[in-house]
Scaffold this motif. Structure first.
Motif, PDB file in Angstrom:
ATOM      1  N   GLU A  33      41.684  15.069  26.591  1.00 47.60           N
ATOM      2  CA  GLU A  33      41.606  14.727  28.014  1.00 47.60           C
ATOM      3  C   GLU A  33      40.710  13.521  28.256  1.00 47.60           C
ATOM      4  OE1 GLU A  33      42.775  14.912  31.810  1.00 47.60           O
ATOM      5  OE2 GLU A  33      43.486  16.252  30.206  1.00 47.60           O
ATOM      6  N   ARG A  36      46.251   4.193  44.431  1.00 45.40           N
ATOM      7  CA  ARG A  36      46.387   5.444  43.696  1.00 45.40           C
ATOM      8  C   ARG A  36      46.015   5.265  42.228  1.00 45.40           C
ATOM      9  NH1 ARG A  36      46.165   9.994  46.665  1.00 45.40           N
ATOM     10  NH2 ARG A  36      47.496   9.833  48.519  1.00 45.40           N
ATOM     11  N   ALA A  46      42.798   7.116  40.211  1.00 45.88           N
ATOM     12  CA  ALA A  46      42.917   7.828  38.940  1.00 45.88           C
ATOM     13  C   ALA A  46      41.999   7.213  37.878  1.00 45.88           C
ATOM     14  CB  ALA A  46      44.371   7.808  38.473  1.00 45.88           C
ATOM     15  N   SER A  71      42.260  15.217  40.969  1.00 45.33           N
ATOM     16  CA  SER A  71      42.810  15.381  39.630  1.00 45.33           C
ATOM     17  C   SER A  71      43.970  16.370  39.623  1.00 45.33           C
ATOM     18  CB  SER A  71      41.714  15.868  38.668  1.00 45.33           C
ATOM     19  OG  SER A  71      40.653  14.944  38.590  1.00 45.33           O
ATOM     20  N   ASP A  72      44.779  16.297  38.548  1.00 45.76           N
ATOM     21  CA  ASP A  72      45.833  17.285  38.366  1.00 45.76           C
ATOM     22  C   ASP A  72      45.222  18.571  37.812  1.00 45.76           C
ATOM     23  OD1 ASP A  72      45.290  16.761  35.698  1.00 45.76           O
ATOM     24  OD2 ASP A  72      47.022  15.450  35.446  1.00 45.76           O
ATOM     25  N   GLN A  73      46.042  19.590  37.628  1.00 50.91           N
ATOM     26  CA  GLN A  73      45.514  20.895  37.249  1.00 50.91           C
ATOM     27  C   GLN A  73      44.861  20.869  35.866  1.00 50.91           C
ATOM     28  OE1 GLN A  73      45.356  23.532  39.375  1.00 50.91           O
ATOM     29  NE2 GLN A  73      44.009  24.334  37.755  1.00 50.91           N
ATOM     30  N   LYS A  74      45.438  20.104  34.940  1.00 51.70           N
ATOM     31  CA  LYS A  74      44.846  20.035  33.611  1.00 51.70           C
ATOM     32  C   LYS A  74      43.456  19.411  33.657  1.00 51.70           C
ATOM     33  CE  LYS A  74      45.739  18.346  28.925  1.00 51.70           C
ATOM     34  NZ  LYS A  74      46.642  17.535  28.063  1.00 51.70           N
ATOM     35  N   ARG A  75      43.313  18.326  34.426  1.00 50.12           N
ATOM     36  CA  ARG A  75      42.004  17.681  34.557  1.00 50.12           C
ATOM     37  C   ARG A  75      41.041  18.593  35.317  1.00 50.12           C
ATOM     38  NH1 ARG A  75      40.732  12.303  35.033  1.00 50.12           N
ATOM     39  NH2 ARG A  75      42.049  12.070  33.179  1.00 50.12           N
ATOM     40  N   LYS A  76      41.521  19.342  36.304  1.00 53.51           N
ATOM     41  CA  LYS A  76      40.656  20.261  37.044  1.00 53.51           C
ATOM     42  C   LYS A  76      40.073  21.328  36.117  1.00 53.51           C
ATOM     43  CE  LYS A  76      42.581  19.828  41.713  1.00 53.51           C
ATOM     44  NZ  LYS A  76      43.254  20.531  42.840  1.00 53.51           N
ATOM     45  N   ASP A 119      37.391  24.106  44.515  1.00 49.24           N
ATOM     46  CA  ASP A 119      38.423  23.768  45.503  1.00 49.24           C
ATOM     47  C   ASP A 119      37.851  23.798  46.912  1.00 49.24           C
ATOM     48  OD1 ASP A 119      40.641  23.269  43.862  1.00 49.24           O
ATOM     49  OD2 ASP A 119      41.036  25.420  43.620  1.00 49.24           O
ATOM     50  N   LYS A 168      43.321  13.356  51.061  1.00 54.41           N
ATOM     51  CA  LYS A 168      43.806  13.271  49.696  1.00 54.41           C
ATOM     52  C   LYS A 168      44.970  12.314  49.621  1.00 54.41           C
ATOM     53  CE  LYS A 168      42.399  17.953  48.367  1.00 54.41           C
ATOM     54  NZ  LYS A 168      42.824  19.250  47.819  1.00 54.41           N
TER      55      LYS A 168
END
Length: 501
Positions: free
Chosen positions: A382, A422, A426, A461-466, A490, A501
């Motif tokens: 990651e 965007r 990121a 972030s996306d779920q993996k980064r979260k 969250d 967002k």
């Protein structure tokens, strides 16, 4: 001096029974008579001379007449010579006889060692100051208290004058010692400690005082209690973030004119990040933009030393205002038009991107803001690269600058259609995550600078980064009994950004 009969050299017992001894003994030994009689042999006291007449001055050593030697060094008469008036040479010498402590022979049972002087006992404030100063030297780097703020090293000399500060330092040292020795139980206590309750009562009593309530020491005590709540092994969830707002409120009540000394400014600069965070949480303008707070600058406050981080915060303090303007515009109640609001956001963005050391203000090694990218030492898909800073000041400078840039770009996304924003968002979130490896070298106390930037990066972030951020932020806070769950992150990120967002 009166001339009397020849002095007897006998011991005290011989003198009492009128036995004359005209031969001076070599040493103060037990005489034959006492030895045969089996009695105690004690010699009479010696004599020496001192002056009690303060009208005369003591002459120099070279001007004093030589005194004749009258025996061995052990029996030498001690004289104190005083200068007077009269005589053939214009001076007379006066003496006064004073009884001196007797010297008994080594075999005498009356011999005793001289009394040992006792050192004066230290006051409670002095003991606390000594303990706090000692805590600055021995702990490992990540546990050193100076990470809590530069003002920490100035506290010892201020102890003993404010009850709230004294007990706050006592609580802080207690929790810090437990943190170092790792003697806490595996599960934090559900009940607050008696010391913590007593500290809160004392602080409440001091704040109610019309004089002490807004003193510098009281502000310092409030900040220390927030640090204690973060380190103490007591189940308190994340209340320390809210409790830290008490110090911000005191700073606001005191006003900018009370920031005059280096100690007061270091208190202010340590609390500045929390002031910005509270403004974001409440959806308000940051009070550091009003009421003369902007006048705290090197030109008008020459007694304090500014750094590049101080200049950076002049732009960061505008972030809550930008978020509020965007929310008002989306709700249709904005006082600014779209063009004015966009220009305001881009101006903040430009100031943040252009932020750099201010000439000679950051020439010291501890304020070297440089950094370099390296391959991560851990096999992390990651975040394969990491950012290593040359100083802790540089880590704070760039992590908070990237956080503010991320929020500014996020606000502009809601105003203009620009796909490049965007991509920049990121990229900025990635850079914040790349700071983790450097921060981990100074965890837990030295890694606090990355806590809020990671929460902001979590929001975009996306779920993996979260999941990655949730894991890493808990590793940074390890040992402090503060646990971040996905639900809490969250909720907190939504409270800060208000759904932008």
């Amino acid at each position: 001096m009166h001339r009397g009969s020849r002095r007897s050299f006998g011991c005290g017992a011989c003198r009492r029974i009128k036995i004359k001894v005209n031969r001076k003994p070599r040493v103060f030994e037990i005489c034959d008579r006492c030895l045969r009689a089996g009695r105690e042999c004690v010699y009479p006291p010696q004599f020496h001379f001192i002056d009690t007449n303060t009208r005369f001055a003591v002459p120099d050593i070279q001007e004093q007449p030589a005194l004749p030697r009258t025996g061995t060094e052990d029996l030498k008469t001690r004289l104190a010579l005083l200068q007077g008036e009269g005589g053939n040479d214009g001076m007379i010498y006066k003496f006064q006889l004073l009884r001196y402590r007797s010297t008994t022979p080594p075999s005498s049972p009356r011999s005793s060692s001289p009394p040992v002087l006792k050192a004066p006992s230290l006051s409670r404030g002095e003991k606390l100051a000594s303990a706090l100063a000692a805590s600055f030297k021995s702990p490992p780097y990540g546990y050193q208290l100076h990470h809590l703020g530069r003002y920490i090293t100035e506290i010892p000399r201020r102890l003993g004058h404010n009850a709230a500060l004294d007990i706050a330092v006592e609580c802080l040292l207690q929790s810090h010692t437990q943190l170092l020795q790792a003697i806490q139980s595996s599960q934090p206590s559900s009940q607050p400690s008696p010391e913590y309750m007593r500290a809160l009562q004392t602080l409440q009593h001091v704040i109610a005082d019309p004089v002490l309530g807004t003193s510098t020491e009281t502000v310092c005590a409030t900040m220390l209690m927030a640090h204690y709540e973060m380190m103490a092994p007591e189940r308190r969830s994340h209340q320390y973030i809210a409790h830290a707002g008490g110090a911000s409120k005191l700073i606001l009540v005191r006003g900018p004119r009370r920031v005059r000394t280096n100690f007061e400014y270091n208190l202010f600069r340590t609390q500045r990040g929390r002031i910005v965070l509270e403004a974001l949480l409440r959806g308000e303008h940051c009070f550091l933009l009003t009421g003369g707070w902007q006048d705290i600058c090197p030109e008008k406050c020459r007694s304090v030393r500014f750094s590049s981080v101080d200049y950076l915060f002049e732009s960061i303090c505008k972030i809550p205002t930008l978020v509020k303007y965007v929310l008002d515009w989306r709700a249709g109640v904005s006082e600014l038009g779209l063009g004015e609001l966009t220009d305001y956001g881009r101006k903040i963005q430009q100031d943040l991107r252009a932020a750099s050391p201010r000439g000679s203000m950051s020439v010291s090694l501890e304020e070297d803001l440089g950094f370099e990218e390296r391959k991560s030492s851990a096999l992390d898909d990651e975040c394969p690269l990491s950012v290593h800073f040359r100083s802790h000041e540089g880590a704070i400078f760039h992590s908070w600058r990237w956080m503010a840039l991320l929020i500014a770009d996020l606000c502009l996304v809601n105003l203009v259609a620009d796909p490049r924003l965007r991509l920049r968002i990121a990229d900025t979130a990635q850079r914040i995550c790349m700071c983790y490896e450097y921060a981990s070298l100074s965890k837990p106390l030295g890694a606090q600078f990355l806590q809020v930037p990671l929460i902001i990066a979590y929001a975009v972030s996306d779920q993996k980064r979260k999941d990655w951020i949730t894991d890493k932020i808990n590793l940074l806070m390890g040992g402090l009994y503060v646990t971040y769950t996905a639900q809490y992150l969250d909720s907190l990120s939504t409270m800060i950004l208000k759904g932008i967002k």
